[in-house]
Scaffold this motif. Sequence first.
Motif, PDB file in Angstrom:
ATOM      1  N   ASN A  99      69.111  33.369 -11.389  1.00 29.91           N
ATOM      2  CA  ASN A  99      68.834  32.101 -10.728  1.00 29.91           C
ATOM      3  C   ASN A  99      68.266  32.366  -9.342  1.00 29.91           C
ATOM      4  O   ASN A  99      68.443  33.452  -8.770  1.00 29.91           O
ATOM      5  CB  ASN A  99      70.105  31.257 -10.631  1.00 29.91           C
ATOM      6  N   ALA A 100      67.596  31.376  -8.802  1.00 24.15           N
ATOM      7  CA  ALA A 100      67.021  31.514  -7.472  1.00 24.15           C
ATOM      8  C   ALA A 100      68.122  31.799  -6.458  1.00 24.15           C
ATOM      9  O   ALA A 100      69.159  31.126  -6.437  1.00 24.15           O
ATOM     10  CB  ALA A 100      66.258  30.252  -7.097  1.00 24.15           C
ATOM     11  N   GLY A 101      67.924  32.809  -5.613  1.00 18.54           N
ATOM     12  CA  GLY A 101      68.909  33.183  -4.608  1.00 18.54           C
ATOM     13  C   GLY A 101      69.816  34.314  -5.004  1.00 18.54           C
ATOM     14  O   GLY A 101      70.556  34.843  -4.154  1.00 18.54           O
ATOM     15  N   ASP A 102      69.802  34.746  -6.266  1.00 20.20           N
ATOM     16  CA  ASP A 102      70.641  35.869  -6.686  1.00 20.20           C
ATOM     17  C   ASP A 102      70.141  37.163  -6.047  1.00 20.20           C
ATOM     18  O   ASP A 102      68.935  37.391  -5.904  1.00 20.20           O
ATOM     19  CB  ASP A 102      70.625  36.016  -8.206  1.00 20.20           C
ATOM     20  N   VAL A 103      71.096  38.038  -5.672  1.00 23.17           N
ATOM     21  CA  VAL A 103      70.754  39.351  -5.115  1.00 23.17           C
ATOM     22  C   VAL A 103      70.473  40.300  -6.273  1.00 23.17           C
ATOM     23  O   VAL A 103      71.346  40.555  -7.114  1.00 23.17           O
ATOM     24  CB  VAL A 103      71.889  39.894  -4.229  1.00 23.17           C
ATOM     25  N   LEU A 104      69.269  40.851  -6.297  1.00 21.53           N
ATOM     26  CA  LEU A 104      68.852  41.704  -7.407  1.00 21.53           C
ATOM     27  C   LEU A 104      69.054  43.183  -7.095  1.00 21.53           C
ATOM     28  O   LEU A 104      69.618  43.922  -7.896  1.00 21.53           O
ATOM     29  CB  LEU A 104      67.379  41.437  -7.736  1.00 21.53           C
ATOM     30  N   LEU A 105      68.588  43.609  -5.921  1.00 20.87           N
ATOM     31  CA  LEU A 105      68.690  45.009  -5.510  1.00 20.87           C
ATOM     32  C   LEU A 105      69.081  45.064  -4.041  1.00 20.87           C
ATOM     33  O   LEU A 105      68.835  44.118  -3.279  1.00 20.87           O
ATOM     34  CB  LEU A 105      67.360  45.749  -5.719  1.00 20.87           C
ATOM     35  N   TYR A 184      66.330  41.809   4.954  1.00 20.73           N
ATOM     36  CA  TYR A 184      65.392  42.271   3.931  1.00 20.73           C
ATOM     37  C   TYR A 184      65.935  43.432   3.117  1.00 20.73           C
ATOM     38  O   TYR A 184      65.320  43.844   2.126  1.00 20.73           O
ATOM     39  CB  TYR A 184      64.066  42.681   4.566  1.00 20.73           C
ATOM     40  N   SER A 185      67.065  43.986   3.526  1.00 19.53           N
ATOM     41  CA  SER A 185      67.655  45.083   2.752  1.00 19.53           C
ATOM     42  C   SER A 185      68.194  44.598   1.422  1.00 19.53           C
ATOM     43  O   SER A 185      68.551  45.412   0.557  1.00 19.53           O
ATOM     44  CB  SER A 185      68.777  45.751   3.558  1.00 19.53           C
ATOM     45  N   ARG A 186      68.254  43.304   1.250  1.00 18.33           N
ATOM     46  CA  ARG A 186      68.646  42.715  -0.032  1.00 18.33           C
ATOM     47  C   ARG A 186      67.442  41.996  -0.632  1.00 18.33           C
ATOM     48  O   ARG A 186      66.758  41.254   0.066  1.00 18.33           O
ATOM     49  CB  ARG A 186      69.789  41.722   0.148  1.00 18.33           C
ATOM     50  N   LEU A 187      67.202  42.260  -1.914  1.00 17.73           N
ATOM     51  CA  LEU A 187      66.092  41.613  -2.613  1.00 17.73           C
ATOM     52  C   LEU A 187      66.633  40.429  -3.403  1.00 17.73           C
ATOM     53  O   LEU A 187      67.456  40.590  -4.310  1.00 17.73           O
ATOM     54  CB  LEU A 187      65.395  42.610  -3.554  1.00 17.73           C
ATOM     55  N   TYR A 188      66.152  39.235  -3.055  1.00 12.65           N
ATOM     56  CA  TYR A 188      66.645  37.999  -3.681  1.00 12.65           C
ATOM     57  C   TYR A 188      65.638  37.499  -4.726  1.00 12.65           C
ATOM     58  O   TYR A 188      64.423  37.711  -4.592  1.00 12.65           O
ATOM     59  CB  TYR A 188      66.855  36.909  -2.627  1.00 12.65           C
ATOM     60  N   ALA A 189      66.154  36.827  -5.735  1.00 14.99           N
ATOM     61  CA  ALA A 189      65.292  36.155  -6.710  1.00 14.99           C
ATOM     62  C   ALA A 189      64.741  34.884  -6.086  1.00 14.99           C
ATOM     63  O   ALA A 189      65.504  34.057  -5.583  1.00 14.99           O
ATOM     64  CB  ALA A 189      66.069  35.826  -7.982  1.00 14.99           C
ATOM     65  N   ASP A 190      63.420  34.766  -6.082  1.00 19.73           N
ATOM     66  CA  ASP A 190      62.820  33.576  -5.469  1.00 19.73           C
ATOM     67  C   ASP A 190      62.717  32.407  -6.425  1.00 19.73           C
ATOM     68  O   ASP A 190      62.363  31.301  -6.024  1.00 19.73           O
ATOM     69  CB  ASP A 190      61.431  33.916  -4.926  1.00 19.73           C
ATOM     70  N   THR A 191      63.019  32.647  -7.703  1.00 19.85           N
ATOM     71  CA  THR A 191      62.970  31.578  -8.691  1.00 19.85           C
ATOM     72  C   THR A 191      63.860  31.954  -9.862  1.00 19.85           C
ATOM     73  O   THR A 191      64.240  33.121 -10.030  1.00 19.85           O
ATOM     74  CB  THR A 191      61.530  31.344  -9.178  1.00 19.85           C
ATOM     75  N   SER A 192      64.188  30.993 -10.678  1.00 21.93           N
ATOM     76  CA  SER A 192      64.979  31.261 -11.880  1.00 21.93           C
ATOM     77  C   SER A 192      64.078  31.812 -12.971  1.00 21.93           C
ATOM     78  O   SER A 192      62.932  31.378 -13.128  1.00 21.93           O
ATOM     79  CB  SER A 192      65.667  29.980 -12.356  1.00 21.93           C
TER      80      SER A 192
END
Length: 377
Positions: A99-105, A184-192
């Motif tokens: 989902n948008a906002g989830d931390v991926l890496l 920026y050390s965390r990569l967030y999902a910009d969309t679902s």
Amino acid sequence: MQSAKLVSYLKAISKKKLFYVLAAVALCIAGIFFWKAQSQPAAAIEMIPLVRTAVVGAAGELKSYTYAGEVRGRYESQLAFQVAGKIIKRNVQLGSVVNAGDVLLEIDPKDLKQTVNSSSAQVRSAESQLKLTESNLQRYRQLYSQNAISQAQLDQYENAYEVAQAAVQQASAQYGQSSNQLDYSRLYADTSGVISSINAEAGQVVSAGQTVLTIVQNGEREVEISVPENRIEELRTALQLTISFWALPDLKVNGKVQEIAPMAASTTRTYQVRISLLNPPPEIKLGMTAAVSLTSAGNQNVNLTSIPLSAIYQTNDMPGVWVVTDHTAHLRPVQISGLDNNQMQVTGLLPGEIIITAGVHKLREGQKVRVSDGDRQ
């Protein structure tokens, strides 16, 4: 008595000589016949050639083509870190739904935190310097009001105060930038969507802007195919596009051309084409193997027929085609109307007739030919 024996001996010798003479004559006659038989040429055996043929089809008939492809998302985002660093954590797997906002890496934030601390210290230092210059400015304004100092001295302290203010603004901006770098050390999902590819693993050092994963947004689905350049126009004018799926043999979906790449791929020299699926059912998943079948209309002139270029036999200024009738080759004059993808558009032939497509310059009128079973249609 002696004379009678001599006569008998002479008669016996005459009979032997006559036998030998007759035998020699017979051998000579037999040799002559044998020599004549060998000297005469053998009767030529006519060989019936095996020819390659094709059945004439009308140029206006419908043509069908099938292209292999893969189910893709309409919108795909390639995500990357905005700062360089070592990946310390990966929170998703291939095919994960996010989902948008989830931390991926996440990357190691140690150096970034030190940069934030340094920027914070610079801000505090600039603020202290500003307080000092402000206090000095207030005292020197009182002295100036008492005519204890000159205008030039007051201007110096006012200028020092303005410099201190600018230093505080600069330090604050650097602090905000370093704070952003830390975020920026965390990569967030910009969309679902769904994670379709992962190009980096934990422990790997990546640079800023390097693609680490791809997320396919929820929504429309497409099939990507590769089309040779001589089929692009037929694809644009296709009457119908039908998509079938290897994993779903009973399912067929209609489609339409969404976009055609403006340039051919440098390796395959084919054009990437996206086919949009119309009302796709939910069982169609990303990455599925698909087959796109298209039906296109050829030239609508019913008097034209389409034949291979190799079937044309040129005699002087008159083109012709060898037509097979009852296993016999007959030369038929034709009129050439145009060339389309190594297919000649001609008049003078009827759909369904059998024509010879290879070795046309080795035939003669009325020659018997053999047609292979694989060429008959």
